[in-house]
Design an enzyme around this catalytic site. Structure first.
Site, short mmCIF file in Angstrom:
data_model
loop_
_atom_site.label_atom_id
_atom_site.label_comp_id
_atom_site.label_asym_id
_atom_site.label_seq_id
_atom_site.Cartn_x
_atom_site.Cartn_y
_atom_site.Cartn_z
N THR A 118 7.08 1.93 0.07
CA THR A 118 6.77 2.64 1.31
C THR A 118 6.23 1.70 2.38
OG1 THR A 118 5.27 4.29 2.28
CG2 THR A 118 4.50 3.17 0.32
N TYR A 142 -2.73 6.13 -1.32
CA TYR A 142 -1.29 6.18 -1.57
C TYR A 142 -0.66 4.81 -1.30
CZ TYR A 142 3.65 6.91 -0.51
OH TYR A 142 5.02 6.79 -0.46
#
Length: 337
Positions: A118, A142
Site C-alpha cells: 500500500t 495499518y
C-alpha cells in the site's frame, strides 16, 4: 501442466479479480481465506481452502499438498481508522500472519511471492509524485504493519532466497465489467462506492472532508487505479518471478490524481444523478495530495494503468446497480440531472 497459485485473501475485492484473471491466463488459483471479510460467492475460479493466515501449520500443509509455483498474498486487514483504535488486530493479522506465511513458504520451498502492499507505507510525502525511493514513514498502524511485512520479505530473500514483488497500490477502484465480482465491504470506506450509494438513494449525502486544501478545487487529491489494471500488474509480477526476476517493490498508480470534487463529477456524469455533498472539516492526518510515479513498474514489468477514472466509475456503477437492484435517484441525495 497447469501451474497452481495460492491466493491468500482470494475471496476479497482485489484478490477475487486477480483469481478471475489468473484463470483466464491459464493458471489454477487456489483461494486460502477465512471468509472474515471475503465472500464465499467470490470464489468462482478454483477451489476454496478455508483457513486463517496466522495458522502456520495449516498454511504449511496446504502448500505441501498443492505445491503452487507462487503465492499471491492479499489476506490482511485494511481499515486505517480501525488500525488506530485496534492496532493489535493489525499487528496480529498483517504482521504475524505474514510471518506465518513466509515461514510456511520457506519450509515447503515455495519461493515466489506477490504481495498486496500500500501507498500508506509512505505516510505524508515530502514531494510529488511519490516514487519508490520516497521516505517510508507510515502514520498509522495499518501502514506500519504493511511496511513491516515488506521488511520481512526483504530479509527472507537475503537469508533464504524467497523472492517477492511488493505492489504498493494507491486507490483501487472499479469492478469486473461482467459483474462477477466487485466491491462488497461490510463497512465501506472507499469514496466511489460511497458516492454511488447516494446515487442509489442508499445514503442521503456524501461527506467531503475538507474543501480548503491547497489544491485547484480545495478538495483532497488521490490516485485511482482500476482493479483490473491492478490484477494485470499481479500477472506481470508473477511472470517476472517465474522468469527468475529479482525481489522488487513497485508503485501501482496512474501517475495523476483526481480530487474528491472531480470524482463526484465523474459519478454525476456516469449516473445522471446530482450528488448531495456536505462539506465537513478535514480528517486529522489526511495528506492533501497523494499520487504515484508509476514509471518503475513500467520499466520492470512493462505495466501501465490503462483504464481512466471514468471507466472505473462506469464499471463500479454497473456492479452497484446489479448488487442492490434499486431504482436510481429516487431517494436520498441522488437527484436526476
Amino acid at each position: 501442466m497447469t501451474l497452481k497459485i495460492l491466493v491468500t485473501g482470494g475471496a476479497g475485492y482485489i484478490g477475487s479479480h486477480c483469481c478471475k484473471l489468473l484463470a483466464k491466463q491459464g493458471y489454477a488459483p487456489i483461494v486460502y481465506d477465512n471468509l472474515s471479510t471475503g465472500h464465499r460467492g467470490f470464489v468462482q475460479w478454483g477451489k476454496l481452502v478455508e483457513g486463517d493466515i496466522r495458522d502456520k501449520a495449516r498454511l504449511e500443509a496446504v502448500l505441501a499438498a498443492e505445491q503452487p509455483v507462487a503465492v499471491m498474498h492479499f489476506a490482511a486487514l485494511a481499515l486505517v481508522g480501525e488500525s488506530v483504535c485496534h492496532p493489535e488486530r493489525y499487528w496480529s493479522v498483517n504482521g504475524a500472519g505474514t510471518y506465518a506465511l513466509l515461514e510456511a513458504m520457506r519450509k515447503t520451498d515455495c519461493n515466489n511471492l506477490i504481495f498486496s502492499s500500500t501507498c500508506a507505507i509512505y505516510g505524508k510525502p515530502d514531494k510529488l509524485p511519490i516514487d519508490e525511493g520516497a521516505p517510508k514513514v507510515p502514520i498509522n498502524p495499518y501502514g506500519a504493519s504493511k511496511l513491516t511485512a515488506e521488511m520481512m520479505m526483504e530479509s527472507f530473500d537475503r537469508a533464504h532466497g524467497l523472492r517477492s514483488v511488493r505492489l504498493r497500490y494507491f486507490n483501487a477502484a472499479g469492478a469486473d465489467p461482467d459483474c462477477d465480482v466487485g466491491e462488497d465491504h461490510e463497512s465501506e470506506t472507499h469514496l466511489i462506492p460511497l458516492i454511488l450509494d447516494v446515487a442509489l438513494g442508499r445514503r442521503p449525502e456524501i461527506s467531503v472532508f475538507g474543501n480548503d486544501y491547497p489544491t485547484p478545487d480545495g478538495t483532497a487529491i488521490r490516485d485511482y487505479v482500476h482493479v483490473l489494471d491492478i490484477a494485470e500488474a499481479h500477472i506481470a509480477a508473477l511472470d517476472h518471478l517465474i522468469a527468475g526476476g529479482e525481489t522488487i517493490a513497485l508503485n501501482l498508480g496512474t501517475g495523476r490524481g483526481a480530487s474528491v470534487s472531480e470524482v463526484v463529477a465523474a459519478v454525476e456524469s456516469v449516473t445522471g444523478c446530482l450528488i448531495n455533498k456536505v462539506h465537513v472539516p478535514r480528517r486529522p492526518g489526511d495528506p492533501h495530495e497523494l499520487w504515484a510515479d508509476p514509471m518503475l513498474a513500467e520499466e520492470k514489468l512493462k505495466w501501465r494503468a490503462q483504464k481512466p477514472l471514468e471507466i472505473a466509475v462506469e464499471d463500479a456503477w454497473r456492479w452497484h446497480q446489479m448488487r442492490f437492484g434499486k431504482e436510481v435517484c429516487k431517494e436520498g441525495g441522488g437527484r436526476r440531472m
